[in-house]
Design an enzyme around this catalytic site. Structure first.
Site, PDB file in Angstrom:
ATOM      1  N   GLY A   8      24.835  14.866  36.026  1.00 30.52           N
ATOM      2  CA  GLY A   8      23.611  14.926  35.041  1.00 30.52           C
ATOM      3  C   GLY A   8      23.968  14.629  33.702  1.00 30.52           C
ATOM      4  N   GLY A  11      20.925  13.924  30.560  1.00 27.22           N
ATOM      5  CA  GLY A  11      20.152  15.199  29.766  1.00 27.22           C
ATOM      6  C   GLY A  11      20.575  15.203  28.322  1.00 27.22           C
ATOM      7  N   GLN A  12      20.055  16.458  27.876  1.00 27.24           N
ATOM      8  CA  GLN A  12      20.406  16.775  26.480  1.00 27.24           C
ATOM      9  C   GLN A  12      21.954  16.683  26.172  1.00 27.24           C
ATOM     10  OE1 GLN A  12      19.268  20.586  24.981  1.00 27.24           O
ATOM     11  NE2 GLN A  12      19.156  19.911  22.878  1.00 27.24           N
ATOM     12  N   ASP A  34      24.069  10.115  36.777  1.00 29.51           N
ATOM     13  CA  ASP A  34      23.012  10.853  36.687  1.00 29.51           C
ATOM     14  C   ASP A  34      22.040  10.621  37.901  1.00 29.51           C
ATOM     15  OD1 ASP A  34      21.189  12.458  34.277  1.00 29.51           O
ATOM     16  OD2 ASP A  34      19.750  11.422  35.502  1.00 29.51           O
ATOM     17  N   ARG A  36      19.107   9.288  37.836  1.00 28.29           N
ATOM     18  CA  ARG A  36      18.361   8.158  37.346  1.00 28.29           C
ATOM     19  C   ARG A  36      19.264   7.304  36.553  1.00 28.29           C
ATOM     20  NH1 ARG A  36      15.774  12.488  35.210  1.00 28.29           N
ATOM     21  NH2 ARG A  36      14.288  12.992  36.338  1.00 28.29           N
ATOM     22  N   TYR A 140      15.660  30.740  35.934  1.00 27.87           N
ATOM     23  CA  TYR A 140      16.749  30.115  35.350  1.00 27.87           C
ATOM     24  C   TYR A 140      18.093  30.997  35.116  1.00 27.87           C
ATOM     25  CZ  TYR A 140      18.881  27.835  31.336  1.00 27.87           C
ATOM     26  OH  TYR A 140      19.670  26.977  30.440  1.00 27.87           O
ATOM     27  N   LYS A 144      21.928  31.204  36.545  1.00 22.80           N
ATOM     28  CA  LYS A 144      22.968  31.339  35.753  1.00 22.80           C
ATOM     29  C   LYS A 144      24.188  32.443  35.981  1.00 22.80           C
ATOM     30  CE  LYS A 144      22.188  27.618  33.020  1.00 22.80           C
ATOM     31  NZ  LYS A 144      22.960  26.482  33.530  1.00 22.80           N
ATOM     32  N   ILE A 170      20.486  24.941  22.142  1.00 19.94           N
ATOM     33  CA  ILE A 170      21.205  23.660  21.796  1.00 19.94           C
ATOM     34  C   ILE A 170      20.162  22.784  20.911  1.00 19.94           C
ATOM     35  CG2 ILE A 170      22.657  21.760  21.955  1.00 19.94           C
ATOM     36  CD1 ILE A 170      23.812  22.988  24.457  1.00 19.94           C
TER      37      ILE A 170
HETATM   38  N1  SER Z   1      17.667  26.116  26.378  1.00 20.10           N
HETATM   39  C1  SER Z   1      17.744  26.783  27.288  1.00 20.10           C
HETATM   40  C2  SER Z   1      16.155  27.300  27.555  1.00 20.10           C
HETATM   41  O1  SER Z   1      15.534  27.354  26.695  1.00 20.10           O
HETATM   42  C3  SER Z   1      18.426  28.238  27.347  1.00 20.10           C
HETATM   43  O2  SER Z   1      19.635  27.962  27.852  1.00 20.10           O
HETATM   44  O3  SER Z   1      15.814  27.391  28.770  1.00 20.10           O
END
Ligand code: SER
Length: 318
Positions: A8, A11-12, A34, A36, A140, A144, A170
């Protein structure tokens, strides 16, 4: 860490972590992958298109390249996850299980990010402790917490060297995040430069922990290089750097761009998520077990973000 594979990488986090690791460990020793094609990541080191949900593809890349460390960065973020929870579970957990299994079979260390999203409305709100109630109300967050438990399970049962941090939101200026609740704290800087105004989807007074990308990248390397004998925890460490509300970050921008304006168009899903997360984390264990220490605060980060984004926007106009 000698031979690293990033899952991945487009990504950011991955787009910057790839370069950061290549600078430290050598370009040819960091294989970015990735789902893509990512031309940028293939310019200064190896890149392969790999679907993290395809365990055979992943195992083959690990074996062919003598990989000893995997960074699994695949994730659908919190807000987008609520639009399709089944898909979020499938992608987030599928990539994690494949990474854990490949790490087990090929004797690799594995880093997987956790998040402030692993906490929920029943967790203590301020200075949320390392070990506390974790009952997240987003898919999400559920992924986690499950990921943290699985990481510890693979460590205890199979001896896999799994490590993780609970990242705050982040903030970065290379690749935009997508579909997260904390995305506002990135978008606000771009809009401040481009149009001097921003419409925020998160309520003005909700505190969330945030971190600047240079600190986040350093945390990944410092944790993975830490002496395992000193680690009491593994999956996953609270890390903290700064905590603010939309109004506080807007004020920091206004001190530099006085005509910057912000209004609100609240996204009810993001509001609920943001309000369920901690105001601030207690990162004492990370500080004690692997010497974690943030270097960036809101003021210094704001100077840097506005400078870099202004340069990017100017270059795009040329
Ligand atoms: N940056 C993430 C979100 O907002 C949280 O870890 O989903």
């Amino acid at each position: 860490m000698k031979k690293i594979l990033i899952v991945g990488a487009g990504g950011q986090i991955g787009s910057e972590l790839t370069r950061y690791l290549r600078n430290i460990y050598g370009n040819s020793n960091v294989l970015a992958t990735d789902v893509r094609e990512c031309r940028d990541l293939g310019e200064d080191g190896p890149f392969e298109v790999i679907d993290a949900l395809n365990a055979t593809q992943l195992a083959s890349a690990v074996a062919r390249n003598n990989i000893d460390t995997i960074f699994n960065l695949v994730a659908l973020l919190s807000a987008v996850g609520e639009r399709n929870p089944q898909m979020a579970w499938g992608v987030n957990m599928g990539a994690l299980i494949n990474s854990l299994e490949v790490a087990r079979q090929h004797h690799c260390a594995l880093f997987t990010p956790s998040s402030i999203g692993a906490f929920g409305p029943t967790s203590p709100k301020d200075h949320t402790p390392q070990d506390t109630i974790m009952q997240p109300t987003t898919i999400y967050g559920i992924c986690k917490v499950t990921g943290e438990l699985l990481g510890n399970y693979y460590n205890l049962k199979y001896g896999v060297d799994t490590r993780s941090v609970r990242f705050p939101g982040i903030i970065s200026n290379v690749t935009l995040p997508g579909g997260g609740t904390t995305d506002y704290a990135v978008e606000i800087y771009y809009e401040a430069i481009k149009s001097r105004k921003y419409t925020c989807a998160v309520p003005s007074d909700v505190y969330m922990d945030m971190i600047y990308m240079p600190d986040a990248l350093r945390a990944c390397v410092e944790l993975m290089e830490a002496d395992p004998h000193k680690l009491i925890h593994r999956n996953s460490f609270n890390i903290a750097s700064m905590s603010f509300t939309p109004e506080i970050i807007a004020d920091a921008i206004r001190r530099r761009i006085p005509d910057f304006q912000m209004d609100y168009y609240i996204d009810p899903v993001k509001r609920e998520i943001a309000e369920s997360w901690p105001n601030s984390l207690d990162d004492t264990c990370a500080r004690e077990e692997w010497n974690w220490k943030p270097e960036w605060d809101l003021e210094r980060m704001t100077d840097d973000m506005l400078r870099v984004i202004a340069e990017k926007v100017a270059a795009e106009k040329e």
